[in-house]
Design an enzyme around this catalytic site. Structure first.
Site, PDB file in Angstrom:
ATOM      1  CG  ASP A 178      -2.719   3.964  -1.912  1.00  0.00           C
ATOM      2  OD1 ASP A 178      -2.944   4.187  -3.032  1.00  0.00           O
ATOM      3  OD2 ASP A 178      -2.346   3.038  -1.088  1.00  0.00           O
ATOM      4  CB  SER A 226      -1.157   0.282   0.853  1.00  0.00           C
ATOM      5  OG  SER A 226      -2.123   0.449   1.423  1.00  0.00           O
ATOM      6  CG  ASP A 272      -2.628  -0.481  -2.447  1.00  0.00           C
ATOM      7  OD1 ASP A 272      -2.532   0.581  -2.019  1.00  0.00           O
ATOM      8  OD2 ASP A 272      -3.692  -1.447  -1.905  1.00  0.00           O
ATOM      9  CG  ASP A 277      -5.794   1.033  -0.902  1.00  0.00           C
ATOM     10  OD1 ASP A 277      -5.327   1.445  -0.597  1.00  0.00           O
ATOM     11  OD2 ASP A 277      -5.457   0.225  -0.074  1.00  0.00           O
TER      12      ASP A 277
END
Length: 446
Positions: A242, A101, A244, A246
């Protein structure tokens, strides 16, 4: 049960150190196969972000899955919500996302999704932990039943189409000047494609991943470059994803970062006014500002609070009939479309609201007056300060000091060796006194 592997959001840690090793990934793949596909048939969706260790972790997952007869479908570098969406739409036995992440490249992690594209609850994670302990002791499939991985093309394209379909008309933001920072992460390709299809005048930064620059001086955890680019381009708005993709952070035309609670209030208001908000309100975590709660109540809506983590937000949404929720850190769930935090989808929603408002982002992004709030992150080594008697006494004293005029949230991070101390109160001086009291105690115990 004491957890060895799972934290707030899947498994995460420094690569090649426990728990984030190739062995852990292999154990997890075997344990998940036995738990969710004991018949040894079916597919598993695997996506990853851009960090160097992603290939290694993916390879270990592939080895474990194929040894159990499951077919890994490799989606390549795609956002976490794309993996969740694809798992749900293809009938896969489960989904895996290799990502840490917002963490830097030296960390990595694995997020899991059910066939419905949902993050697993605590009980399921504990079942997996137990299965991982004995993963190498059980039986494997016969040689002729060993599966082969498959490359899965078009996952990112399908995800973009789904996101754009929620906007009604793709040209709603045509001509809008947008800067997007992709954090050199999983969204570097799809985010640009989505905005270009909308006809936005888009400038992209943080879109040259090299395996080690993910989240490095860019993205949702460092908006310095985005703010500068917004000002230099005289853009209408900036978005930061960010690693990833999400989560999303919004920057207005003046280069100021819009607080995540304000972004959620903006979306909640638009959904409510258009008759699309379900559940009579929204869901967030204990970290959301008191001002958001007061604002929603003024609209006749409610704010339900959960533990920190978008999976807890999602669980509460599903259990109580909400279709909108999120975290002030930028994880925003629009569950009519996506089952998990989705930075691109939420960002597109903000752009759509901005396009129809006739206002500047700086005006639109101030929905309510926030209560004074401050968050301090304290790094520790050794014993968990949250188990220290003096720290617990300080928290109790701070809560008594504020009474009903404030809140204190102190928690151990699920992804890093940090204690997060958040205080808010209707009066800034009261908030500061309570905060300093607890911070001093935590630092002394760290």
């Amino acid at each position: 049960m004491v957890r060895q592997y799972f934290g707030t959001d899947g498994i995460r840690g420094r690569v090649n150190q426990k728990p984030m090793t190739a062995e852990t990934a292999l154990r997890l793949a075997i344990a998940a196969a036995r738990t969710f596909a004991p018949d040894g048939n079916g597919t598993v969706i695997i996506g990853r972000d851009t960090r160097r260790s992603g290939d290694m972790i993916e390879a270990a997952l592939v080895a474990g899955l194929t040894s159990m007869g499951l077919t890994p479908c490799l989606a390549g570098i795609v956002p976490t919500p794309a993996v969740a969406m694809t798992t749900r739409l293809t009938g896969a036995r489960f989904g895996l996302m290799v990502s840490a992440s917002h963490n830097k490249y030296a960390d990595n992690g694995i997020k899991l999704f059910s066939p419905e594209g949902l993050k697993f609850d605590d009980a399921t994670e504990e079942t997996l932990e137990a299965a991982m302990a004995g993963a190498f002791e059980g039986a494997y499939v016969a040689p002729e039943a060993i599966a082969s991985p498959q490359r899965m093309a078009g996952v990112g394209d399908d995800y973009v189409r789904t996101c754009l379909a929620t906007m009604g008309t793709a040209d709603r933001i045509k001509g809008m000047k947008v800067v997007i920072d992709c954090a050199h992460g999983a969204g570097f390709d799809v985010a640009l494609e989505a905005l270009q299809q909308c006809g936005a005048d888009v400038t992209v930064i943080g879109a040259a991943p090299d395996g080690i620059n993910i989240n490095a001086g860019c993205g949702s955890t460092d908006t310095t470059a985005l703010k500068a680019a917004v000002l230099a381009r005289k853009a209408d708005v900036g978005l930061a994803l960010d690693g990833d993709a999400d989560r999303v952070i919004v920057v207005d035309e003046t280069g100021a970062e819009i607080d995540g609670d304000q972004v959620m209030a903006l979306i909640a208001r638009e959904l409510h006014e258009s008759g699309r908000l379900k559940g009579g309100g929204m869901v967030s975590t204990v970290m959301s500002n008191m001002g958001l709660d007061r604002y929603l109540r003024s609209c006749g809506l409610t704010l339900a609070r959960t533990r920190v983590g978008d999976r807890y937000v999602g669980e509460h949404m599903r259990a109580h009939g909400f279709n909108f929720g999120g975290e002030p850190s930028g994880h925003i769930i629009l569950s009519d479309v996506s089952t998990t935090g989705d930075g691109l989808l939420a960002g597109l929603h903000v752009l759509s609201v901005l396009a129809g408002s006739g206002q500047k982002m700086s005006e639109l992004g101030h929905v309510f007056e926030p209560a004074p709030q401050e968050l301090v992150n304290i790094r520790y080594s050794g014993a968990n300060p949250m188990e220290n008697a003096a720290v617990l006494e300080a928290i109790t004293a701070a809560e008594a000091m504020m009474g009903e005029d404030g809140r204190m949230v102190v928690r151990k991070s699920g992804t890093e060796p940090l204690i997060r101390v958040m205080a808010e109160a209707l009066e800034a001086g009261l908030m500061r006194r309570a905060l300093e009291h607890v911070v001093a105690a935590v630092k002394a115990a760290s």
